[in-house]
Design a protein around this motif. Structure first.
Motif, PDB file in Angstrom:
ATOM      1  N   PRO A  48       0.869  -1.351  -0.122  1.00 39.63           N
ATOM      2  CA  PRO A  48       0.115   0.018   0.072  1.00 39.63           C
ATOM      3  C   PRO A  48       0.832   1.146   0.015  1.00 39.63           C
ATOM      4  O   PRO A  48       1.994   1.066   0.592  1.00 39.63           O
ATOM      5  CB  PRO A  48      -0.978  -0.118   1.324  1.00 39.63           C
ATOM      6  N   GLN A  49       0.443   2.249  -0.654  1.00 41.26           N
ATOM      7  CA  GLN A  49       1.098   3.429  -0.721  1.00 41.26           C
ATOM      8  C   GLN A  49       0.431   4.442   0.333  1.00 41.26           C
ATOM      9  O   GLN A  49      -0.629   4.183   0.971  1.00 41.26           O
ATOM     10  CB  GLN A  49       0.724   4.101  -1.979  1.00 41.26           C
ATOM     11  N   PRO A  50       1.073   5.755   0.745  1.00 39.31           N
ATOM     12  CA  PRO A  50       0.771   6.639   1.654  1.00 39.31           C
ATOM     13  C   PRO A  50      -0.678   7.069   1.559  1.00 39.31           C
ATOM     14  O   PRO A  50      -1.500   7.043   2.693  1.00 39.31           O
ATOM     15  CB  PRO A  50       1.898   7.684   1.427  1.00 39.31           C
ATOM     16  N   GLN A  51      -1.140   7.187   0.512  1.00 38.76           N
ATOM     17  CA  GLN A  51      -2.593   7.522   0.140  1.00 38.76           C
ATOM     18  C   GLN A  51      -3.775   6.454   0.661  1.00 38.76           C
ATOM     19  O   GLN A  51      -4.776   6.828   0.773  1.00 38.76           O
ATOM     20  CB  GLN A  51      -2.882   8.188  -1.339  1.00 38.76           C
ATOM     21  N   ASP A  52      -3.144   5.273   0.639  1.00 41.30           N
ATOM     22  CA  ASP A  52      -4.086   4.138   1.127  1.00 41.30           C
ATOM     23  C   ASP A  52      -4.064   4.147   2.687  1.00 41.30           C
ATOM     24  O   ASP A  52      -4.690   3.296   3.150  1.00 41.30           O
ATOM     25  CB  ASP A  52      -3.506   2.887   0.445  1.00 41.30           C
ATOM     26  N   LEU A  53      -3.177   4.748   3.356  1.00 40.35           N
ATOM     27  CA  LEU A  53      -2.883   4.586   4.746  1.00 40.35           C
ATOM     28  C   LEU A  53      -3.366   5.724   5.919  1.00 40.35           C
ATOM     29  O   LEU A  53      -2.832   5.943   6.658  1.00 40.35           O
ATOM     30  CB  LEU A  53      -1.350   4.411   5.001  1.00 40.35           C
ATOM     31  N   ALA A  54      -4.518   6.518   5.148  1.00 36.42           N
ATOM     32  CA  ALA A  54      -4.836   7.413   6.043  1.00 36.42           C
ATOM     33  C   ALA A  54      -5.503   7.198   7.549  1.00 36.42           C
ATOM     34  O   ALA A  54      -5.411   7.978   8.327  1.00 36.42           O
ATOM     35  CB  ALA A  54      -5.925   8.323   5.120  1.00 36.42           C
ATOM     36  N   THR A  55      -6.032   6.068   7.607  1.00 36.47           N
ATOM     37  CA  THR A  55      -6.518   5.516   8.896  1.00 36.47           C
ATOM     38  C   THR A  55      -5.406   5.114   9.861  1.00 36.47           C
ATOM     39  O   THR A  55      -5.313   4.888  10.985  1.00 36.47           O
ATOM     40  CB  THR A  55      -7.544   4.631   8.901  1.00 36.47           C
ATOM     41  N   HIS A  56      -4.067   4.958   9.414  1.00 35.66           N
ATOM     42  CA  HIS A  56      -2.990   4.323  10.088  1.00 35.66           C
ATOM     43  C   HIS A  56      -2.449   5.267  11.012  1.00 35.66           C
ATOM     44  O   HIS A  56      -2.233   6.535  10.489  1.00 35.66           O
ATOM     45  CB  HIS A  56      -1.968   3.712   9.318  1.00 35.66           C
ATOM     46  N   LEU A  57      -2.023   5.186  12.385  1.00 37.98           N
ATOM     47  CA  LEU A  57      -1.536   6.225  13.296  1.00 37.98           C
ATOM     48  C   LEU A  57      -0.473   6.920  12.683  1.00 37.98           C
ATOM     49  O   LEU A  57      -0.350   7.936  12.937  1.00 37.98           O
ATOM     50  CB  LEU A  57      -1.129   5.379  14.507  1.00 37.98           C
ATOM     51  N   MET A  58       0.463   6.601  11.839  1.00 38.95           N
ATOM     52  CA  MET A  58       1.632   7.153  11.383  1.00 38.95           C
ATOM     53  C   MET A  58       1.107   8.206  10.340  1.00 38.95           C
ATOM     54  O   MET A  58       1.906   9.089   9.925  1.00 38.95           O
ATOM     55  CB  MET A  58       2.516   5.965  10.416  1.00 38.95           C
ATOM     56  N   PHE A  59       0.113   8.079   9.841  1.00 42.57           N
ATOM     57  CA  PHE A  59      -0.610   9.324   8.958  1.00 42.57           C
ATOM     58  C   PHE A  59      -1.558   9.955   9.525  1.00 42.57           C
ATOM     59  O   PHE A  59      -2.457  10.662   8.683  1.00 42.57           O
ATOM     60  CB  PHE A  59      -0.725   8.626   7.546  1.00 42.57           C
ATOM     61  N   TRP A  60      -1.999   9.992  10.709  1.00 42.14           N
ATOM     62  CA  TRP A  60      -2.839  10.587  11.351  1.00 42.14           C
ATOM     63  C   TRP A  60      -2.495  12.229  11.262  1.00 42.14           C
ATOM     64  O   TRP A  60      -1.504  12.372  11.388  1.00 42.14           O
ATOM     65  CB  TRP A  60      -3.158  10.461  12.957  1.00 42.14           C
ATOM     66  N   PRO A  61      -3.695  13.174  11.112  1.00 42.34           N
ATOM     67  CA  PRO A  61      -3.338  14.622  10.744  1.00 42.34           C
ATOM     68  C   PRO A  61      -2.681  15.214  12.060  1.00 42.34           C
ATOM     69  O   PRO A  61      -2.528  14.966  13.142  1.00 42.34           O
ATOM     70  CB  PRO A  61      -4.678  15.293  10.621  1.00 42.34           C
ATOM     71  N   ALA A  69       9.516   7.859   5.685  1.00 46.80           N
ATOM     72  CA  ALA A  69       9.763   7.316   7.018  1.00 46.80           C
ATOM     73  C   ALA A  69       8.483   6.562   7.611  1.00 46.80           C
ATOM     74  O   ALA A  69       8.370   5.479   8.188  1.00 46.80           O
ATOM     75  CB  ALA A  69      10.655   7.943   8.021  1.00 46.80           C
ATOM     76  N   ARG A  70       7.487   7.493   7.720  1.00 45.59           N
ATOM     77  CA  ARG A  70       6.153   7.002   8.102  1.00 45.59           C
ATOM     78  C   ARG A  70       5.525   6.110   7.366  1.00 45.59           C
ATOM     79  O   ARG A  70       4.936   5.095   7.872  1.00 45.59           O
ATOM     80  CB  ARG A  70       5.212   8.420   8.077  1.00 45.59           C
ATOM     81  N   TRP A  71       5.823   5.644   5.862  1.00 43.64           N
ATOM     82  CA  TRP A  71       5.218   4.709   5.036  1.00 43.64           C
ATOM     83  C   TRP A  71       5.802   3.301   5.633  1.00 43.64           C
ATOM     84  O   TRP A  71       5.162   2.292   6.079  1.00 43.64           O
ATOM     85  CB  TRP A  71       5.611   5.064   3.635  1.00 43.64           C
ATOM     86  N   ALA A  72       7.155   3.430   5.737  1.00 43.02           N
ATOM     87  CA  ALA A  72       8.006   2.390   5.974  1.00 43.02           C
ATOM     88  C   ALA A  72       7.571   1.743   7.455  1.00 43.02           C
ATOM     89  O   ALA A  72       7.487   0.735   7.593  1.00 43.02           O
ATOM     90  CB  ALA A  72       9.534   2.515   6.126  1.00 43.02           C
TER      91      ALA A  72
END
Length: 237
Positions: A79-92, A137-140
């Motif tokens: 998955p790419q970053p745009q697919d990970l909006a609900t993951h904690l590493m991509f919280w606003p 880094a957040r994606w990995a």
């Protein structure tokens, strides 16, 4: 005997299905350890980092190699970053956990701890030059959180790994209406990891495992979905 395809239940994304019948106790799949991306493969600059950051560094190294990496098809499938909006590493930025879980001290502690841990690992990857950007880094690290598991150890060094195909399996617990039907068997000391059928499987069955036995908040902060199951605890203060 296995085939990846769209999952049979809502929110499952892609899953793995049996293309023939398997008996309980039968090995459904066997993946050699040299086909896994391991924290033990991390660049030298990651030596002093914890296993989660080491595995993230190993993944980013393979990603930087592009088509020259033997893991390129696997890396491209993630998955790419745009697919990970609900993951904690991509919280606003600025999202306050206490605004989301004001009535759950344990959930608030879990979320805060996960956010602090994630920020520290992102900082470590950037300062060591192992990640080119904060988003990388957040994606990995999101991939490590949601797709990796331990495969034994090499001496005192834990072996945290991505195992292609097997990390496509979906999770469900008994309370969610679909029962886990497979489990991993760590045979890394013999050079491979196995997936074992925990009950008889028919052709066309989706293979399901249990990712973790944590609370819904622990599952959410690591895997980015809310579990509907019997694994909650009541904390009295």
């Amino acid at each position: 005997g296995l085939e990846p395809q769209a999952s049979g239940f809502k929110g499952g994304g892609n899953g793995v299905f049996a293309t023939r019948a398997f008996k309980q106790g039968e090995a459904v799949a066997k993946v050699p350890c040299d086909m896994t991306i391991s924290s033990l493969m991390a660049p030298n600059k990651a030596t002093d980092l914890p296993p989660w950051a080491q595995l993230a560094a190993a993944l980013l190294h393979e990603k930087s190699l592009g088509v020259a990496s033997r893991f390129a098809p696997y890396v491209d499938s993630l998955p790419q970053p745009q697919d990970l909006a609900t993951h904690l590493m991509f919280w606003p930025r600025g999202l306050r956990p206490d605004a989301l879980w004001p009535a759950s001290p344990q959930g608030l502690f879990t979320a805060r701890h996960a956010l602090m841990r994630g920020a520290a690992l992102v900082d470590a990857l950037l300062k060591s030059g192992l990640a080119a950007s904060e988003q990388e880094a957040r994606w990995a690290l999101a991939m490590v959180d949601s797709r990796s598991f331990f495969l034994g150890a090499s001496g005192n060094e834990p072996n945290l790994s991505f195992t292609p195909l097997l990390d496509f399996l979906n999770h469900e617990v008994e309370g969610g209406g679909k029962h886990p039907n497979c489990s991993f068997k760590d045979c890394s000391s013999e050079g491979f990891v196995q997936l074992i059928a925990d009950r008889d499987l028919a052709m066309g069955d989706e293979l399901l495992i249990t990712y973790d036995y944590g609370s819904s908040m622990q599952i959410f902060t690591r895997y980015a979905f809310v579990q509907q199951g019997p694994l909650e605890t009541c904390y009295l203060e």
